[in-house]
Design an enzyme around this catalytic site. Structure first.
Site, PDB file in Angstrom:
ATOM      1  N   HIS A 160      32.392  -2.927 -30.383  1.00  0.00           N
ATOM      2  CA  HIS A 160      32.106  -3.409 -31.739  1.00  0.00           C
ATOM      3  C   HIS A 160      33.116  -4.238 -31.945  1.00  0.00           C
ATOM      4  O   HIS A 160      32.802  -5.304 -32.761  1.00  0.00           O
ATOM      5  CB  HIS A 160      32.373  -2.191 -32.821  1.00  0.00           C
ATOM      6  CG  HIS A 160      31.485  -0.710 -32.620  1.00  0.00           C
ATOM      7  ND1 HIS A 160      31.706   0.176 -32.275  1.00  0.00           N
ATOM      8  CD2 HIS A 160      30.076  -1.197 -33.328  1.00  0.00           C
ATOM      9  CE1 HIS A 160      30.485   0.983 -32.281  1.00  0.00           C
ATOM     10  NE2 HIS A 160      29.696   0.312 -32.837  1.00  0.00           N
ATOM     11  N   MET A 183      29.259   0.558 -22.992  1.00  0.00           N
ATOM     12  CA  MET A 183      30.104   1.311 -24.196  1.00  0.00           C
ATOM     13  C   MET A 183      29.047   1.848 -25.220  1.00  0.00           C
ATOM     14  O   MET A 183      28.228   0.879 -25.464  1.00  0.00           O
ATOM     15  CB  MET A 183      30.986   0.071 -24.774  1.00  0.00           C
ATOM     16  CG  MET A 183      32.278   0.215 -23.751  1.00  0.00           C
ATOM     17  SD  MET A 183      33.561  -0.649 -24.797  1.00  0.00           S
ATOM     18  CE  MET A 183      34.491  -0.971 -23.270  1.00  0.00           C
TER      19      MET A 183
END
Ligand code: PAF
Length: 281
Positions: free
Chosen positions: A37, A184
């Site tokens: 992110h 991830m």
């Protein structure tokens, strides 16, 4: 960093920036930030004057049997991480703010929402397209950044952006991986230590298949799929949802795999934790 949770406050702040002709970069998220992110935020920041990040665990993209309530959340941790990245505005509405009583409208991208993850998650991509369309309308960003791990989501949002004339420049960010190669994901948190150790096998299987194709020749897709299948079947506690070789733009299954095509997969660990990954050949 400015924090708002209402549409009225968001609109008011964005208007100040628009009056100053600032360009906006948008990173829609469901929170529980990891390095993937943060990389999207840095990318947006490098492209625009102001970066807007949204945190909204969108109920419309979870099926009745899925993990909406269990979806990991760490709001205060997320605020600190976003601030550290120099995010300018964090919008974190609650479901009632986004879908007030009487809400009726849904966006559906007919073909790209089918197949791959769409098969085992019916309705999921309508939820994604709907919330992202709402965010595009609310923020009117110049660019929006999405990760390539959610390959089908990215393709579908590009199609929606074009079909509905949003005019947003969609940036596809490469998959951010752990040191051992595991993509991830917020869901990695639910893996036991042993499953976590084994989960890298998904990426290794994709790499193995990618290694079976040379830069020029095409190979029957079934050979690559079987190669990935064999590797994954050896991973303890792991059950394949799908493995597919698809065209990078249309996501249609390929009979013969060529460089530029994508191998995408989803698999369950311990029957519950569903991980996805992909590789471009
Ligand atoms: O990729 C996600 O986190 C979500 O699907 C998105 C794009 C934020 C929409 O809720």
């Amino acid at each position: 960093m400015i924090r708002v949770d209402s549409i009225a406050a968001l609109t008011e702040q964005l208007q100040h920036w628009k009056d100053k002709r600032f360009t906006l970069g948008l990173v829609p998220t469901m929170g529980f930030f990891h390095e993937g992110h943060l990389a999207l935020m840095r990318k947006a920041k490098s492209q625009c004057d102001k970066t807007v990040v949204t945190i909204f665990v969108n109920p419309r993209q979870f099926g009745p049997q899925e993990d909406l309530q269990l979806y990991p959340r760490d709001f205060e941790g997320d605020v600190a991480k976003a601030r550290q990245q120099g995010v300018d505005l964090l919008f974190s509405p609650d479901p009632q703010e986004m879908y007030p009583d009487g809400y009726q409208t849904s966006v559906s991208v007919a073909h790209l929402s089918q197949g791959l993850c769409g098969t085992s998650r019916p309705g999921h991509f309508d939820g994604v397209a709907t919330v992202v369309a709402k965010l595009f309308n609310l923020v009117r960003p110049k660019v929006a950044v999405f990760g390539q791990k959610d390959y089908q989501q990215l393709a579908l949002l590009q199609q929606m952006n074009s079909d509905l004339h949003f005019g947003v420049e969609i940036i596809a960010h490469p998959i951010v991986r752990e040191e051992d190669g595991l993509a991830m994901s917020s869901r990695n948190k639910y893996l036991t230590p042993l499953q976590r150790q084994k989960a890298v096998g998904l990426f290794e299987a994709l790499q193995h298949a990618a290694g079976c194709i040379s830069e020029t020749a095409s190979v029957p897709a079934s050979i690559l799929i079987t190669a990935v299948e064999r590797k994954i079947m050896d991973i303890e506690d792991c059950v394949i949802d799908y493995i597919a070789v698809v065209d990078a733009l249309t996501l249609r299954p390929k009979e013969n795999a060529e460089p530029g095509d994508v191998i995408a997969l989803a698999a369950f660990f311990g029957g519950k934790v569903r991980l996805i990954d992909n590789i471009t050949l």
